[in-house]
Design an enzyme around this catalytic site. Structure first.
Site, PDB file in Angstrom:
ATOM      1  N   LYS A 190      85.803  30.647 -33.517  1.00 14.40           N
ATOM      2  CA  LYS A 190      84.471  30.314 -33.021  1.00 14.40           C
ATOM      3  C   LYS A 190      83.414  30.858 -33.983  1.00 14.40           C
ATOM      4  CE  LYS A 190      81.471  32.246 -30.489  1.00 14.40           C
ATOM      5  NZ  LYS A 190      80.235  31.819 -31.183  1.00 14.40           N
ATOM      6  N   GLY A 242      81.063  41.386 -35.698  1.00  4.16           N
ATOM      7  CA  GLY A 242      79.760  41.224 -35.072  1.00  4.16           C
ATOM      8  C   GLY A 242      79.222  42.567 -34.634  1.00  4.16           C
ATOM      9  N   SER A 243      78.451  42.547 -33.581  1.00  5.02           N
ATOM     10  CA  SER A 243      77.769  43.773 -33.165  1.00  5.02           C
ATOM     11  C   SER A 243      78.727  44.744 -32.473  1.00  5.02           C
ATOM     12  CB  SER A 243      76.621  43.433 -32.221  1.00  5.02           C
ATOM     13  OG  SER A 243      77.122  42.802 -31.070  1.00  5.02           O
ATOM     14  N   THR A 244      78.410  46.006 -32.552  1.00  2.00           N
ATOM     15  CA  THR A 244      79.206  47.037 -31.901  1.00  2.00           C
ATOM     16  C   THR A 244      79.190  46.825 -30.383  1.00  2.00           C
ATOM     17  OG1 THR A 244      78.901  48.600 -33.699  1.00  2.00           O
ATOM     18  CG2 THR A 244      79.398  49.547 -31.558  1.00  2.00           C
ATOM     19  N   GLU A 245      78.061  46.366 -29.892  1.00  2.00           N
ATOM     20  CA  GLU A 245      77.928  46.122 -28.450  1.00  2.00           C
ATOM     21  C   GLU A 245      78.948  45.085 -27.972  1.00  2.00           C
ATOM     22  OE1 GLU A 245      74.113  44.457 -27.789  1.00  2.00           O
ATOM     23  OE2 GLU A 245      74.515  44.090 -25.660  1.00  2.00           O
ATOM     24  N   GLY A 247      81.590  44.203 -29.623  1.00  2.78           N
ATOM     25  CA  GLY A 247      82.901  44.788 -29.914  1.00  2.78           C
ATOM     26  C   GLY A 247      83.423  45.606 -28.742  1.00  2.78           C
ATOM     27  N   GLU A 264      85.441  44.388 -36.611  1.00  4.60           N
ATOM     28  CA  GLU A 264      84.593  44.777 -37.744  1.00  4.60           C
ATOM     29  C   GLU A 264      83.175  44.783 -37.210  1.00  4.60           C
ATOM     30  OE1 GLU A 264      85.628  45.400 -40.774  1.00  4.60           O
ATOM     31  OE2 GLU A 264      87.622  44.491 -40.857  1.00  4.60           O
ATOM     32  N   CYS A 298      76.652  43.996 -42.713  1.00  5.20           N
ATOM     33  CA  CYS A 298      77.156  45.090 -41.884  1.00  5.20           C
ATOM     34  C   CYS A 298      77.307  46.369 -42.697  1.00  5.20           C
ATOM     35  CB  CYS A 298      78.463  44.700 -41.221  1.00  5.20           C
ATOM     36  SG  CYS A 298      79.633  43.986 -42.354  1.00  5.20           S
ATOM     37  N   GLU A 394      71.071  50.476 -36.359  1.00  6.36           N
ATOM     38  CA  GLU A 394      71.274  49.427 -37.357  1.00  6.36           C
ATOM     39  C   GLU A 394      70.159  48.397 -37.214  1.00  6.36           C
ATOM     40  OE1 GLU A 394      74.545  46.631 -36.720  1.00  6.36           O
ATOM     41  OE2 GLU A 394      74.986  46.734 -38.860  1.00  6.36           O
TER      42      GLU A 394
HETATM   43  P1  NAD Z   1      76.903  39.325 -31.747  1.00  5.59           P
HETATM   44  O1  NAD Z   1      77.879  40.415 -31.805  1.00  5.59           O
HETATM   45  O2  NAD Z   1      76.226  39.052 -30.465  1.00  5.59           O
HETATM   46  O3  NAD Z   1      77.591  37.964 -32.206  1.00  5.59           O
HETATM   47  C1  NAD Z   1      78.716  37.867 -33.051  1.00  5.59           C
HETATM   48  C2  NAD Z   1      79.608  36.765 -32.534  1.00  5.59           C
HETATM   49  O4  NAD Z   1      80.113  37.101 -31.254  1.00  5.59           O
HETATM   50  C3  NAD Z   1      78.928  35.423 -32.347  1.00  5.59           C
HETATM   51  O5  NAD Z   1      79.817  34.401 -32.713  1.00  5.59           O
HETATM   52  C4  NAD Z   1      78.653  35.385 -30.858  1.00  5.59           C
HETATM   53  O6  NAD Z   1      78.553  34.095 -30.339  1.00  5.59           O
HETATM   54  C5  NAD Z   1      79.880  36.069 -30.329  1.00  5.59           C
HETATM   55  N1  NAD Z   1      79.741  36.679 -29.000  1.00  5.59           N
HETATM   56  C6  NAD Z   1      78.631  37.140 -28.387  1.00  5.59           C
HETATM   57  N2  NAD Z   1      78.933  37.659 -27.194  1.00  5.59           N
HETATM   58  C7  NAD Z   1      80.268  37.538 -27.045  1.00  5.59           C
HETATM   59  C8  NAD Z   1      81.188  37.908 -26.024  1.00  5.59           C
HETATM   60  N3  NAD Z   1      80.801  38.515 -24.919  1.00  5.59           N
HETATM   61  N4  NAD Z   1      82.492  37.650 -26.212  1.00  5.59           N
HETATM   62  C9  NAD Z   1      82.914  37.061 -27.340  1.00  5.59           C
HETATM   63  N5  NAD Z   1      82.094  36.672 -28.316  1.00  5.59           N
HETATM   64  C10 NAD Z   1      80.792  36.918 -28.190  1.00  5.59           C
HETATM   65  O7  NAD Z   1      75.854  39.582 -32.859  1.00  5.59           O
HETATM   66  P2  NAD Z   1      74.437  38.834 -32.996  1.00  5.59           P
HETATM   67  O8  NAD Z   1      73.795  38.591 -31.685  1.00  5.59           O
HETATM   68  O9  NAD Z   1      74.664  37.661 -33.863  1.00  5.59           O
HETATM   69  O10 NAD Z   1      73.648  39.950 -33.746  1.00  5.59           O
HETATM   70  C11 NAD Z   1      73.217  41.089 -33.025  1.00  5.59           C
HETATM   71  C12 NAD Z   1      73.323  42.305 -33.878  1.00  5.59           C
HETATM   72  O11 NAD Z   1      74.675  42.503 -34.260  1.00  5.59           O
HETATM   73  C13 NAD Z   1      72.581  42.247 -35.192  1.00  5.59           C
HETATM   74  O12 NAD Z   1      71.262  42.587 -35.065  1.00  5.59           O
HETATM   75  C14 NAD Z   1      73.361  43.223 -36.016  1.00  5.59           C
HETATM   76  O13 NAD Z   1      72.929  44.514 -35.787  1.00  5.59           O
HETATM   77  C15 NAD Z   1      74.755  43.091 -35.518  1.00  5.59           C
HETATM   78  N6  NAD Z   1      75.592  42.245 -36.386  1.00  5.59           N
HETATM   79  C16 NAD Z   1      76.552  42.821 -37.119  1.00  5.59           C
HETATM   80  C17 NAD Z   1      77.342  42.046 -37.947  1.00  5.59           C
HETATM   81  C18 NAD Z   1      78.415  42.618 -38.775  1.00  5.59           C
HETATM   82  O14 NAD Z   1      78.882  41.971 -39.686  1.00  5.59           O
HETATM   83  N7  NAD Z   1      78.885  43.811 -38.509  1.00  5.59           N
HETATM   84  C19 NAD Z   1      77.131  40.694 -38.030  1.00  5.59           C
HETATM   85  C20 NAD Z   1      76.148  40.121 -37.244  1.00  5.59           C
HETATM   86  C21 NAD Z   1      75.393  40.912 -36.428  1.00  5.59           C
END
Ligand code: NAD
Ligand code: MN
Length: 788
Positions: A190, A242-245, A247, A264, A298, A394
């Protein structure tokens, strides 16, 4: 403007890359896309827009995948699995090679499309993102080819669900899909909702490559679609960036399901400049660290730590350089800083900067500012307090926050003052300083005199709350494989329980001076905080002895003792080996006593008990042998330099031991952990803890430094949960009890967990070896370019 004028300012004119081919491609699709499931495009019920953040214009309607779509994709991936396995490593290598070739063939289209959808400069997509994607597929075509030779003990996991972010849309796809396919898995991926287009183009090249249908499925959508994939019961592994939250949400959702997981996540990586650094090089480094991809990286070097003596000089150079950064049209080949991915992200960046200034930070932004719309200027915030929001959160934008330090020790302390641990960059012309600092920083990647270097051959991934698992390299392949279970001696030969009464008969032979075993904390026997003890009986119910009833306070003390014993990690492997051999020798000297104890507790025959003690001594020898042999690697990426892949210990590991083989199980978990430099808090078998409490004497007489091994007896699952929740515990291994509460609790600080059912401990293939050592360590990649 006259030529003379131009020469004077040396300013660039616009040099736009043609958007034509990408626009044609979008037009061919009528600016609307479906879902790529089982090799076929499926219409979706609902769509959402993907925009060009630089212009605010809509590029296309993207399918909003539902749970039913995810289910169809998982079924397709499941059905494709046997065929994909059957074509073997070489067959898969050919497909991965074809994908690499096709990425290169369509590289211009990929680069322009990525720039339009994400806002990042064409210079980056053209020269960095897309070439790294091709390289990743080539490299993993190689792993597919070598899979039988190099991973003979392993097999694919099955169906892998992958969720990726918007900052490197196609590159993150490559990091996920290439190793998964090389290992023989099939995938459902996805993309991030802001940037689906290059993934959809990739789906087309899968078709062009003739990839068997169902091997790669692309389901677009937002968080809900990701959630459906994560929660799907027929997925064997989730890989997330993606985000730690999010994660944490995923760690919680997958707890107890048996799904393998790699995360990651975010970072707040230090960029450390020592006074002897080449400051001009460091300034160029800072540009790549924090203004590359608008800082939406990241592993961005977002915290500048500069030695006080050169701080003002560096800031002046940095401000001058910032004035020359060109912010604007991402399709312009002369643009350094493009658009922020979305207005929402831009607002978030602006709000955090405002808050930081209100907190007292000093703001610098170039006079030229930036275009209207979804842009944000390069920003330097100095005078930032180490504990402030700016230093900890971050920002994920082109915002560098800076602090000063006086000594190398202070630099390390500041660098590690974060809950993250993804990367670090160290600038010094002194090799002694750089290579002394690198191992002290808690981060998965350390760049010496360089930054933001990536290569398929070098694993990438975090320490601490930056997540776990590695992408790239050999260690990245393991994340998509599982061990084949090939135990020759399946379960320990069924313990032969002797007639009731015999076990008791063995009892009097034991030294019965103190019948209440205490806890073992910091090298000392300690009374349990509760003041209570519990009875340990023979199988027929006769009292053997009592053990202390440990509680959360005892665990706290044990963790504290373990944390203090960090000197163990910096001892040489040879020195740790000597101590493990000494433990083996001292156990051997008491073999009879331990065998009697095992008989007494479990009722097994004398032969079984002797066999267990013998196997425990051998196991100590095994890990004494490994202590100075589980080497890292030196990688040879396409740069003039080397990458050192170091095996570092996890830190403090909490270990819940199984009931089966109470001595051998205990030793089989303790020994690999301490051999690699970890300190442990052991919770012995709840039923049969006395083999572990007798082991105090072995520890005490074998020169094991205080605090390296701590033992807390009592309610095992409850104590394991306390460990899983403890901030200062880096990893928990639970070889008994329910995995779910442990894994769910670990989400709070994203600690590593290793949960397992019964292990045939007597089997040397299953019960010992490299897989234990891999869990006991994490790989840190240190990049060292050859300077000139
Ligand atoms: P996010 O973690 O919300 O999104 C990353 C991915 O996860 C997207 O594909 C999203 O659709 C998906 N996702 C969202 N909620 C989900 C859930 N409950 N279950 C499964 N998948 C889910 O990140 P974001 O909203 O794009 O960005 C928010 C913050 O995250 C940024 O401001 C940044 O600090 C951080 N971020 C970090 C990285 C990294 O490479 N470490 C990359 C993007 C964003
Ligand atoms: Mn977009």
């Amino acid at each position: 403007m006259s030529v003379a004028n131009i020469l004077q300012t040396m300013d660039y004119g616009p040099a736009p890359e043609a958007a034509g081919p990408a626009e044609t491609w979008l037009k061919q699709h009528h600016h609307q896309f479906g879902l790529f499931i089982d090799g076929v495009w499926h219409e979706a019920k609902a769509h959402f827009d993907s925009n060009n953040p630089a212009t605010g214009k809509k590029l296309a309607s993207i399918a909003d995948g539902t749970a039913a779509d995810v289910d169809a994709a998982v079924k397709a991936a499941r059905a494709a699995l046997p065929g994909w396995a059957k074509i073997g490593g070489h067959g898969r290598a050919r497909y991965l090679y074809a994908l690499a070739r096709l990425v290169q063939k369509h590289s211009r289209l990929f680069a322009v499309l990525e720039t339009m959808d994400n806002g990042k400069p064409i210079r980056e997509t053209r020269d960095i993102d897309i070439p790294l994607v091709a390289r990743h597929f080539y490299h993993h075509a190689g792993w597919a080819q070598l899979i039988d030779a190099e991973f003979a003990d392993h097999e694919p996991l099955g169906v892998v669900g992958q969720v990726i972010p918007w900052n490197f849309p196609l590159l993150m796809l490559a990091w996920k899909i290439a190793p998964a396919l090389a290992a023989g898995n099939t995938v459902v991926l996805k993309p991030a909702e802001d940037t689906s287009l290059t993934a959809l183009l990739f789906a087309e090249i899968c078709t062009e490559a003739g990839l068997p249908r169902g091997v790669v499925n692309i389901v677009t959508g937002a968080g809900e679609t990701g959630r459906a994939l994560v929660e799907h019961p027929d997925v064997d592994k989730i890989a997330f960036t993606g985000s730690t939250e999010v994660g944490r949400i995923i760690r919680t959702a997958t707890a107890g399901t048996g799904k393998k997981l790699t995360l990651e996540l975010g970072g707040k990586s230090p960029f450390i400049v020592f006074e002897d650094a080449d400051l001009d090089a460091a300034v160029e480094g800072a540009v790549d660290a924090i203004w590359f991809n608008q800082g939406q990286v990241c592993c961005a070097g977002s915290r500048l730590l500069v030695q006080e003596s050169v701080a003002e000089k560096l800031y002046a150079k940095l401000r001058a350089r910032m004035e020359n950064l060109r912010v604007g049209d991402p399709l312009d080949k002369a643009t350094d800083v493009g658009a922020i991915v979305s207005p929402k992200q831009r607002t978030q960046i602006a709000d955090l900067v405002k808050k930081g200034v209100a907190e007292g930070a000093t703001l610098f932004q170039p006079k030229a500012g930036c275009p209207d719309g979804c842009f944000y200027p390069p920003t330097l915030l100095s005078n930032v307090e180490p504990a402030s929001m700016l230093a900890q959160v971050e920002i994920f934008g082109p915002v560098l926050v800076s602090m000063t330090f006086r000594t190398p020790a202070e630099a390390v302390q500041l660098a590690n003052n974060t809950r993250y641990g993804l990367a670090a960059s160290v600038w010094s012309e002194n090799i002694n300083v750089a290579l002394d600092i690198a191992p002290k920083i808690k981060a998965g990647v350390v760049w010496v005199n360089c930054t933001n270097q990536f290569d398929a051959s070098a694993g990438f991934g975090g320490y601490r709350e930056s997540g776990f698992g590695r992408e790239g390299g050999r260690e990245g392949m393991y994340e998509y494989l599982k061990r084949k279970h090939t135990a020759k001696t399946e379960k320990p030969a069924k313990p032969e329980i002797v007639r009731a009464g015999r076990a008791e008969a063995a009892a009097p032979a034991l030294t019965a001076i103190d019948r209440t075993a205490k806890l073992f904390i910091g090298g000392k026997q300690a009374r349990p905080d509760s003041g209570y003890s519990r009875a340990i009986n023979t199988p027929s119910g006769a009292l053997i002895a009592e053990v202390g009833e440990g509680n959360r306070k005892d665990i706290r003390n044990a963790v504290e003792a373990a944390a203090k014993a960090e000197g163990w990690a910096s001892m040489t492997g040879h020195a740790r080996a000597q101590i493990l051999y000494y433990c083996a020798e001292n156990l051997s000297a008491r073999a009879d006593e331990f065998a009697r104890r095992i008989r007494q507790m479990t009722g097994v025959s004398a032969a079984s008990a002797n066999r267990e003690v013998e196997a425990s001594i051998r196991r100590l020898f095994t890990y004494a042998a490994w202590a100075d042999k589980f080497d890292g690697a030196v990688h040879d990426p396409p740069l003039r330099g080397v990458v050192l892949a170091m095996h570092e210990p996890q830190g403090v590991i909490g270990i819940a031991c199984p009931d089966e083989a109470p001595l051998l199980g205990f030793i089989s978990l303790m020994a690999p952990a301490i051999a690699m430099g970890n300190r442990v808090v052991m919770i012995p078998s709840e039923k049969h803890p006395l083999a572990a409490t007798d082991f105090y004497q072995v520890l005490e007489t074998s020169d094991v430094p205080d605090g390296v091994v701590n033992i807390v007896t009592g309610p095992r699952d409850e104590l394991a949960l306390v460990l899983a929740k403890h901030d200062n515990v880096d990893a928990v291994w639970a070889f008994a009890g329910d995995a779910k509460p442990i894994e769910a609790a670990s989400a709070a600080d994203l600690k590593r967990t290793w949960t397992s059912g019964p292990v045939p401990w007597f089997d040397n293939h299953e019960g010992e070896g490299r897989h234990f050592l891999r869990h006991a360590t994490q790989v840190k990649n240190i990049w060292i370019p050859y300077g000139a």
